[in-house]
Scaffold this motif. Structure first.
Motif, PDB file in Angstrom:
ATOM      1  N   ALA A  43     -76.843  71.183 -31.284  1.00 28.80           N
ATOM      2  CA  ALA A  43     -77.812  70.690 -30.249  1.00 28.80           C
ATOM      3  C   ALA A  43     -78.543  71.854 -29.930  1.00 28.80           C
ATOM      4  N   ARG A  44     -79.905  71.786 -30.297  1.00 26.74           N
ATOM      5  CA  ARG A  44     -80.996  73.096 -29.946  1.00 26.74           C
ATOM      6  C   ARG A  44     -82.440  72.497 -29.799  1.00 26.74           C
ATOM      7  N   CYS A  45     -82.816  73.239 -29.143  1.00 30.80           N
ATOM      8  CA  CYS A  45     -84.436  73.057 -28.502  1.00 30.80           C
ATOM      9  C   CYS A  45     -85.164  73.488 -29.693  1.00 30.80           C
ATOM     10  N   GLY A 175     -82.956  61.287 -37.049  1.00 32.88           N
ATOM     11  CA  GLY A 175     -84.003  61.824 -36.232  1.00 32.88           C
ATOM     12  C   GLY A 175     -83.666  63.213 -35.884  1.00 32.88           C
ATOM     13  N   SER A 176     -84.415  63.613 -34.887  1.00 30.91           N
ATOM     14  CA  SER A 176     -84.011  64.920 -34.586  1.00 30.91           C
ATOM     15  C   SER A 176     -82.778  65.353 -34.422  1.00 30.91           C
ATOM     16  N   THR A 177     -82.024  64.468 -33.698  1.00 31.83           N
ATOM     17  CA  THR A 177     -80.529  64.604 -33.205  1.00 31.83           C
ATOM     18  C   THR A 177     -79.525  64.612 -34.688  1.00 31.83           C
ATOM     19  N   GLN A 196     -79.280  56.602 -43.524  1.00 36.56           N
ATOM     20  CA  GLN A 196     -80.799  56.875 -43.270  1.00 36.56           C
ATOM     21  C   GLN A 196     -81.542  55.451 -43.332  1.00 36.56           C
ATOM     22  N   ARG A 197     -82.032  55.021 -42.371  1.00 39.41           N
ATOM     23  CA  ARG A 197     -82.922  54.019 -42.299  1.00 39.41           C
ATOM     24  C   ARG A 197     -84.388  54.246 -42.699  1.00 39.41           C
ATOM     25  N   THR A 198     -84.807  55.181 -41.808  1.00 38.32           N
ATOM     26  CA  THR A 198     -86.392  55.815 -42.162  1.00 38.32           C
ATOM     27  C   THR A 198     -86.170  57.340 -42.437  1.00 38.32           C
ATOM     28  N   PRO A 343     -79.289  47.517 -45.501  1.00 38.50           N
ATOM     29  CA  PRO A 343     -79.055  47.709 -44.171  1.00 38.50           C
ATOM     30  C   PRO A 343     -77.512  47.765 -43.726  1.00 38.50           C
ATOM     31  N   ILE A 344     -77.188  48.044 -42.341  1.00 39.10           N
ATOM     32  CA  ILE A 344     -76.011  48.051 -42.111  1.00 39.10           C
ATOM     33  C   ILE A 344     -75.797  46.577 -41.441  1.00 39.10           C
ATOM     34  N   GLU A 345     -74.698  46.179 -41.998  1.00 39.44           N
ATOM     35  CA  GLU A 345     -74.652  44.417 -41.560  1.00 39.44           C
ATOM     36  C   GLU A 345     -73.371  44.535 -40.331  1.00 39.44           C
ATOM     37  N   ALA A 367     -76.297  58.820 -33.968  1.00 35.36           N
ATOM     38  CA  ALA A 367     -77.274  59.929 -33.329  1.00 35.36           C
ATOM     39  C   ALA A 367     -78.610  58.781 -33.500  1.00 35.36           C
ATOM     40  N   THR A 368     -78.463  57.998 -32.730  1.00 33.38           N
ATOM     41  CA  THR A 368     -79.574  56.681 -32.705  1.00 33.38           C
ATOM     42  C   THR A 368     -80.355  56.650 -31.461  1.00 33.38           C
ATOM     43  N   GLY A 369     -80.576  57.673 -30.646  1.00 31.69           N
ATOM     44  CA  GLY A 369     -81.732  58.127 -29.851  1.00 31.69           C
ATOM     45  C   GLY A 369     -81.373  57.453 -28.568  1.00 31.69           C
ATOM     46  N   PHE A 370     -82.891  56.968 -28.113  1.00 32.93           N
ATOM     47  CA  PHE A 370     -82.875  56.845 -26.364  1.00 32.93           C
ATOM     48  C   PHE A 370     -83.925  55.633 -26.192  1.00 32.93           C
ATOM     49  N   ASP A 371     -83.733  55.140 -25.184  1.00 32.75           N
ATOM     50  CA  ASP A 371     -84.737  54.439 -24.733  1.00 32.75           C
ATOM     51  C   ASP A 371     -85.689  55.073 -23.936  1.00 32.75           C
ATOM     52  N   SER A 481     -91.803  53.915 -33.982  1.00 31.66           N
ATOM     53  CA  SER A 481     -90.812  54.932 -33.698  1.00 31.66           C
ATOM     54  C   SER A 481     -90.453  54.743 -32.045  1.00 31.66           C
ATOM     55  N   TRP A 482     -89.707  55.669 -31.620  1.00 26.76           N
ATOM     56  CA  TRP A 482     -89.338  55.479 -30.240  1.00 26.76           C
ATOM     57  C   TRP A 482     -90.512  55.939 -29.512  1.00 26.76           C
ATOM     58  N   TRP A 483     -91.411  56.606 -29.811  1.00 21.39           N
ATOM     59  CA  TRP A 483     -92.807  57.037 -29.014  1.00 21.39           C
ATOM     60  C   TRP A 483     -93.660  55.801 -28.879  1.00 21.39           C
ATOM     61  N   SER A 486     -90.726  50.990 -30.294  1.00 19.61           N
ATOM     62  CA  SER A 486     -90.209  49.815 -31.314  1.00 19.61           C
ATOM     63  C   SER A 486     -88.717  50.087 -31.621  1.00 19.61           C
ATOM     64  N   ASN A 487     -88.207  51.333 -31.240  1.00 21.02           N
ATOM     65  CA  ASN A 487     -86.593  51.323 -31.599  1.00 21.02           C
ATOM     66  C   ASN A 487     -85.862  50.366 -30.503  1.00 21.02           C
ATOM     67  N   ILE A 488     -86.349  49.859 -29.444  1.00 24.12           N
ATOM     68  CA  ILE A 488     -85.605  49.156 -28.764  1.00 24.12           C
ATOM     69  C   ILE A 488     -85.953  47.775 -28.776  1.00 24.12           C
TER      70      ILE A 488
HETATM   71  P1  NAP Z   1     -84.686  59.070 -32.752  1.00 25.39           P
HETATM   72  O1  NAP Z   1     -85.810  60.174 -33.228  1.00 25.39           O
HETATM   73  O2  NAP Z   1     -85.028  57.862 -32.154  1.00 25.39           O
HETATM   74  O3  NAP Z   1     -83.839  58.773 -34.202  1.00 25.39           O
HETATM   75  C1  NAP Z   1     -82.884  57.554 -34.259  1.00 25.39           C
HETATM   76  C2  NAP Z   1     -82.502  57.607 -35.521  1.00 25.39           C
HETATM   77  O4  NAP Z   1     -81.532  56.328 -35.288  1.00 25.39           O
HETATM   78  C3  NAP Z   1     -83.520  57.127 -36.644  1.00 25.39           C
HETATM   79  O5  NAP Z   1     -83.115  57.632 -37.818  1.00 25.39           O
HETATM   80  C4  NAP Z   1     -83.231  55.691 -36.628  1.00 25.39           C
HETATM   81  O6  NAP Z   1     -83.774  54.989 -37.479  1.00 25.39           O
HETATM   82  C5  NAP Z   1     -81.832  55.582 -36.292  1.00 25.39           C
HETATM   83  N1  NAP Z   1     -81.399  54.217 -36.008  1.00 25.39           N
HETATM   84  C6  NAP Z   1     -81.515  53.545 -34.802  1.00 25.39           C
HETATM   85  N2  NAP Z   1     -81.072  52.300 -34.875  1.00 25.39           N
HETATM   86  C7  NAP Z   1     -80.551  52.157 -35.947  1.00 25.39           C
HETATM   87  C8  NAP Z   1     -80.041  50.927 -36.557  1.00 25.39           C
HETATM   88  N3  NAP Z   1     -79.732  49.876 -36.050  1.00 25.39           N
HETATM   89  N4  NAP Z   1     -79.588  50.898 -37.902  1.00 25.39           N
HETATM   90  C9  NAP Z   1     -79.695  52.317 -38.580  1.00 25.39           C
HETATM   91  N5  NAP Z   1     -80.491  53.099 -37.994  1.00 25.39           N
HETATM   92  C10 NAP Z   1     -80.797  53.184 -36.859  1.00 25.39           C
HETATM   93  O7  NAP Z   1     -83.593  59.738 -31.723  1.00 25.39           O
HETATM   94  P2  NAP Z   1     -83.173  61.214 -31.724  1.00 25.39           P
HETATM   95  O8  NAP Z   1     -82.962  61.880 -33.047  1.00 25.39           O
HETATM   96  O9  NAP Z   1     -81.986  61.349 -30.848  1.00 25.39           O
HETATM   97  O10 NAP Z   1     -84.582  62.084 -31.340  1.00 25.39           O
HETATM   98  C11 NAP Z   1     -85.304  61.316 -30.083  1.00 25.39           C
HETATM   99  C12 NAP Z   1     -85.926  62.669 -29.597  1.00 25.39           C
HETATM  100  O11 NAP Z   1     -85.138  63.441 -28.841  1.00 25.39           O
HETATM  101  C13 NAP Z   1     -86.867  63.410 -30.427  1.00 25.39           C
HETATM  102  O12 NAP Z   1     -87.737  62.838 -31.137  1.00 25.39           O
HETATM  103  C14 NAP Z   1     -87.009  64.638 -29.647  1.00 25.39           C
HETATM  104  O13 NAP Z   1     -88.280  64.332 -28.807  1.00 25.39           O
HETATM  105  C15 NAP Z   1     -85.835  64.849 -28.819  1.00 25.39           C
HETATM  106  N6  NAP Z   1     -84.845  65.638 -29.571  1.00 25.39           N
HETATM  107  C16 NAP Z   1     -85.250  67.113 -29.436  1.00 25.39           C
HETATM  108  C17 NAP Z   1     -84.316  67.806 -29.946  1.00 25.39           C
HETATM  109  C18 NAP Z   1     -84.762  69.086 -30.396  1.00 25.39           C
HETATM  110  O14 NAP Z   1     -85.447  69.825 -29.461  1.00 25.39           O
HETATM  111  N7  NAP Z   1     -84.664  69.817 -31.426  1.00 25.39           N
HETATM  112  C19 NAP Z   1     -83.055  67.411 -30.723  1.00 25.39           C
HETATM  113  C20 NAP Z   1     -82.833  66.063 -30.747  1.00 25.39           C
HETATM  114  C21 NAP Z   1     -83.745  65.068 -29.738  1.00 25.39           C
HETATM  115  P3  NAP Z   1     -85.177  54.403 -37.562  1.00 25.39           P
HETATM  116  O15 NAP Z   1     -85.952  55.637 -37.772  1.00 25.39           O
HETATM  117  O16 NAP Z   1     -85.337  53.573 -38.625  1.00 25.39           O
HETATM  118  O17 NAP Z   1     -85.487  53.667 -36.375  1.00 25.39           O
END
Ligand code: NAP
Length: 525
Positions: A43-45, A175-177, A196-198, A343-345, A367-371, A481-483, A486-488
């Motif tokens: 984890a790093r900025c 994603g970034s994480t 990897q989905r995208t 896809p994951i079933e 590593a599936t991100g945030f709402d 994207s989460w932006w 559409s991830n939720i």
């Molecule tokens: P993210 O960009 O939303 O990535 C989530 C990943 O999970 C994507 O690859 C997504 O695939 C995958 N995923 C989600 N649901 C899935 C499913 N049902 N099946 C398969 N794959 C699935 O989240 P994140 O990586 O945590 O990053 C979010 C944001 O946090 C970043 O954009 C950034 O703003 C911040 N962040 C910053 C840093 C940094 O400073 N270096 C580090 C980490 C996070 P899809 O793309 O196909 O949806």
């Protein structure tokens, strides 16, 4: 105040300065927000340390010495702890306390807050510093409860760490994480499967330790950098590039510029030319350059194809900054699974099944991100005037006037709320601007005997329309994207942050305040 991350800490400091009594409620047992929760390996900025820090105190900036270009989580957590101690903030922070409900009482003009502890408090002003990326997204796979191994979201990594030596690890998300955690876990795991989905664009970080000369120069240039941050469209302390269109120069010049940008590393890659984000042809050239660079790093051409099978323009999703990510796929213990084609079933007791096969796993890492943007706010039951729920108000799309006050929710200020530049900026600099605007507004209210602030619904609607218009005209608004939310599942789609530039946004905020807070409605006490 809700949350003791970068926003809550500074808000507490400033609110105290107004002579008001204040309390911060924090779910975790420490300060730092994002940098408290996201303690996964790697984890790093991805914003440079000299930009990703407070600017409100020159003394603080002189005292603190960053050690790296891109600071890692432990250093950032130390920084926020230092700030909490330096400004004596801890005594007004209640840790391990989640706010479940906040209800506005029309008659008393107060917010009634209910906490996870069962405690309730009432307050005149409520400031949300809950963060834009704090509500985790864990997809609901079939069979998730049947898994015999361990499952963990990256933003809930245990404090003591997790030894994955000898484990078969599955990582969902790139994603970034994902790109940060994958190279680290791969070093320990017996085998790692990455789902990897995208496929995504990622630029090398070129992280480096900061030597004494650099630190000296940073301290020396403090004022100049601050001015640059204020005038920049993203809140970064760097000079604007004098780049031309990528189409205006010959191929050799263009390649040289991209090579230079690639060699510098970091999130500014697209700034090699002025039109990468706006001209599809320039974007295409930049995208191909990056694809080629990724191909060069990956030994197996089939794996490389999957990694560069990117379906969106460069920059339409947040550009990833990576360290040793693509090289990780050259390790014999790492397998890339194309979860778009297959896809994951479901999650099974033994591991995970895609449409193409089964994978036995000991650990699944999400590593599936945030709402993003609204998740943390809507996780609480917030009720405004007449008991109207914020969830209902935002059911078809979130918005608040300037991203600061949502109409019908008086005396509730949002730091980096929907409608502000928030995540499309150096967020800590945006946080400072918000906190300063909010506390100046509070001072104005106190001085003028004003008890209640709300936003005019028409002003809010116009602002929100503007936010959408800018986003819809950009590649960001056209890409899932989460932006865009559409991830939720079930979330209304659309960009909820202001893409017009933090410098312009700041000017608008200042103008509105100077213009007797046009678009806000005050009531005397
Ligand atoms: P993210 O960009 O939303 O990535 C989530 C990943 O999970 C994507 O690859 C997504 O695939 C995958 N995923 C989600 N649901 C899935 C499913 N049902 N099946 C398969 N794959 C699935 O989240 P994140 O990586 O945590 O990053 C979010 C944001 O946090 C970043 O954009 C950034 O703003 C911040 N962040 C910053 C840093 C940094 O400073 N270096 C580090 C980490 C996070 P899809 O793309 O196909 O949806």
């Amino acid at each position: 105040m809700i949350g003791a991350g970068a926003a809550g800490l500074y808000a507490l400091h400033r609110v105290r300065g107004l002579g008001l009594s204040a309390k911060v409620f924090e779910k975790g047992d420490g300060v730092g927000g994002t940098w408290y929760w996201n303690r996964y390996p790697g984890a790093r900025c991805d914003v440079e340390s000299w930009d990703y820090c407070y600017t409100f105190s020159e003394e603080l900036e002189r005292e603190w010495e960053w050690t790296e270009r891109f600071p890692a989580q432990p250093e950032l957590e130390r920084y926020f702890n230092y700030v909490a101690d330096r400004f004596d903030l801890r005594r007004d922070i209640e840790f391990n306390t989640r706010i479940d409900q906040a209800r506005y009482d029309d008659e008393q003009n107060r917010w009634l807050i209910s906490m996870s502890s069962g405690e309730t408090v009432s307050t005149r002003f409520l400031i949300s510093a809950a963060g834009c990326l704090s509500e985790v997204n864990t997809p609901h796979f079939e069979g998730v409860d049947t898994f015999a191994g361990q499952q963990i979201h990256t933003a809930r990594w245990p404090k003591g760490g997790l030894d994955v030596t000898g484990m078969r690890v599955g990582v969902i998300g790139t994603g970034s994480t994902g790109t940060q955690v994958i190279p680290q876990l791969a070093k320990q795991a017996d085998h790692m499967f990455v789902f990897q989905r995208t496929a995504q664009f990622a630029i090398p970080a070129r992280n480096r330790p900061l030597d004494d000369d650099t630190l000296e120069e940073l301290k020396h240039n403090y004022h100049e950098r601050w001015e640059l941050k204020r005038s920049s469209s993203t809140g970064m302390g760097r000079r604007p590039t004098e780049a031309s269109s990528a189409l205006e120069v010959d191929e050799a010049t263009r390649n040289r510029a991209f090579e230079d940008s690639w060699a510098r590393g970091g999130p500014g890659f697209a700034r090699a030319f002025s039109d990468v984000m706006t001209n599809p042809e320039s974007n295409q050239i930049a995208s191909e350059f990056v694809r080629e660079k990724i191909r060069e790093k990956v030994d197996d051409p089939d794996v490389a194809d999957t990694l560069v099978g990117i379906d969106h323009p460069l920059g339409a999703r947040r550009l990833i900054v990576e360290i040793d990510y693509f090289e990780t796929y050259n390790r014999p213990n790492v397998t890339l699974v194309d979860a778009a084609a297959n896809p994951i079933e479901e999650i099974t007791p033994q591991g995970l099944r895609t449409t193409e096969g089964s994978y036995d796993l000991d650990l699944i890492v999400y590593a599936t991100g945030f709402d993003g943007m609204t998740g943390a706010l809507l996780a609480m039951d917030i009720q405004g005037v007449g008991g109207r729920a914020l969830r209902d108000k935002w059911a078809d799309g979130a918005g608040a006037y300037l991203g600061l006050v949502a109409s019908g929710f008086p005396n509730l200020f949002m730091i980096t709320g929907p409608g502000s530049p928030a995540v499309y900026s150096n967020v800590i600099f945006s946080i400072e601007q918000h906190v300063e605007w909010i506390t100046d507004c509070l001072a104005h209210m106190l001085e003028n005997g004003l008890d209640r602030i709300d936003s005019d619904p028409e002003a809010e609607a116009e602002w929100t329309r503007g936010v959408h218009d800018i986003a819809n005209a950009s590649i960001i608004g056209k890409t899932d994207s989460w932006w865009t939310g559409s991830n939720i599942e079930g979330k209304s789609k659309g960009v909820t942050f202001y893409l017009g530039g933090t410098n312009i946004y700041r000017e608008i905020c200042e103008e509105i305040a100077a213009n007797n807070y046009k678009g806000f409605i005050f009531q005397p006490g």
